[in-house]
Design an enzyme around this catalytic site. Structure first.
Site, PDB file in Angstrom:
ATOM      1  CG  HIS A  70     -28.889  18.368  -0.777  1.00  0.00           C
ATOM      2  ND1 HIS A  70     -28.466  17.715  -1.905  1.00  0.00           N
ATOM      3  CD2 HIS A  70     -29.561  17.433  -0.054  1.00  0.00           C
ATOM      4  CE1 HIS A  70     -28.859  16.453  -1.871  1.00  0.00           C
ATOM      5  NE2 HIS A  70     -29.531  16.249  -0.754  1.00  0.00           N
TER       6      HIS A  70
ATOM      7  CG  HIS B 268     -30.087  13.283   3.681  1.00  0.00           C
ATOM      8  ND1 HIS B 268     -31.434  13.091   3.453  1.00  0.00           N
ATOM      9  CD2 HIS B 268     -29.604  13.808   2.537  1.00  0.00           C
ATOM     10  CE1 HIS B 268     -31.733  13.478   2.210  1.00  0.00           C
ATOM     11  NE2 HIS B 268     -30.646  13.933   1.640  1.00  0.00           N
TER      12      HIS B 268
ATOM     13  CD  GLU C 117     -28.477  12.371  -1.297  1.00  0.00           C
ATOM     14  OE1 GLU C 117     -28.899  13.348  -0.628  1.00  0.00           O
ATOM     15  OE2 GLU C 117     -29.007  12.003  -2.364  1.00  0.00           O
TER      16      GLU C 117
HETATM   17 CO    CO Z   1     -30.613  14.488  -0.439  1.00  0.00          CO
END
Ligand code: CO
Length: 134
Positions: free
Chosen positions: A7, A79, A130
């Site tokens: 994502h 992020h 991440e």
């Molecule tokens: Co995230």
């Protein structure tokens, strides 16, 4: 090491307004809000077929995205999340290469119930990264 893009996360000042914009204006499917007190955020996910957009709103005092929203009051990209097969092996390889892992260096449970880690944005060209064990 690096797998699929899981994502892209956008910090937003108001999750209800952002959810309505994605659902009603952009016509996307948006999940119900999920509070993640351990991460200091409330999240929804927007399904865009080939990946997801994570919308993040601060939750509680000292939210890790509060300072970001002070600098970017209308919101912004926070992020990117990549999948890895083995998060501990990825962490050890990255640390050996000199990358900084945020927090105490141990994976925490992310929004999908899977272990996640964050890497220092200064080590990856200004973008917070991440990693999620797929
Ligand atoms: Co995230």
């Amino acid at each position: 090491m690096l797998g699929r893009l899981n994502h892209v996360a956008l910090a937003v000042p108001d999750l209800a307004t952002a959810t309505a914009a994605y659902r009603d204006t952009l016509g996307a499917r948006v999940t119900a809000p999920q509070a993640l007190p351990e991460h200091g955020v409330t999240v929804v996910f927007v399904d865009v077929g080939n990946t997801k957009i994570e919308l993040l709103e601060p939750l509680g005092a000292g939210s890790p995205i509060a300072a970001f929203l002070e600098k970017n009051p209308s919101g912004g990209m926070h992020h990117v999340c990549y999948e890895v097969d083995d998060i501990l092996a990825a962490r050890d390889q990255l640390k050996a290469a000199g990358a900084r892992v945020l927090g105490d260096g141990n994976p925490r449970t992310g929004a999908h119930g899977k272990p996640v880690l964050f890497l220092h944005p200064k080590d990856f060209f200004g973008t917070l990264v991440e990693l999620e064990q797929a």
